[in-house]
Motif scaffolding. Sequence first.
Motif, PDB file in Angstrom:
ATOM      1  N   THR A 148      -4.354  -6.243   4.646  1.00  0.00           N
ATOM      2  CA  THR A 148      -5.498  -5.735   3.856  1.00  0.00           C
ATOM      3  C   THR A 148      -6.328  -5.239   5.016  1.00  0.00           C
ATOM      4  N   GLN A 155      -1.597  -3.393   1.067  1.00  0.00           N
ATOM      5  CA  GLN A 155      -0.432  -3.011   0.429  1.00  0.00           C
ATOM      6  C   GLN A 155       0.515  -3.500   1.159  1.00  0.00           C
ATOM      7  N   TYR A 212      -8.411  -1.649   1.173  1.00  0.00           N
ATOM      8  CA  TYR A 212      -6.970  -1.227   0.882  1.00  0.00           C
ATOM      9  C   TYR A 212      -6.110  -2.243   1.368  1.00  0.00           C
TER      10      TYR A 212
END
Length: 170
Positions: free
Chosen positions: A99, A88, A86
């Motif tokens: 990350t 962002q 994941y």
Amino acid sequence: MATHYSKPYFPLAGIAEDAFSKEDEATATCFCGAVQLTFVPSKVVTTFVCNCSDCHKVTASMFASNFTVNDEDLKWLRGKENLKVYSQAKTPISGKAMTNYFCSTCGTLMNRVGTAYPGQNFLRIGTVDDFSLHETVLRPQNEVFMKYKNNWVPSLSHVEGIKQYQGFFE
């Protein structure tokens, strides 16, 4: 009272039974044992407790206990293909992507990589299998993002030699 662990000290934590700790290499394993990596304890860049809001959320706790290693001092033994990713850039203070790599079986956060910190990995102290390293090499040297620390969480100001920062090492 001081904690006295034999060295290495591997408590019954997680399911993996193949953890090891040597002078030049130690393991970090997710809770279920599906993911395991090694790092070089003598080459840990820094250790720190982070109080930022991202660490609140990503750890489901009020702080994260971390250590940093350079890419060349980290090796995946197994389970890299088992990691969920994941990434962002909206919430990190740097404004650059962080990350996160989680075990897809048990959910353990194994490491974080930030584009603002090329060549480095942020790992969680709690994933390290040899708990005696928590007391020595991985003992926090810094406490960061003090401005986000909740008042009911004690600071580490009583720890000898700890440096505290309002932001990230600033």
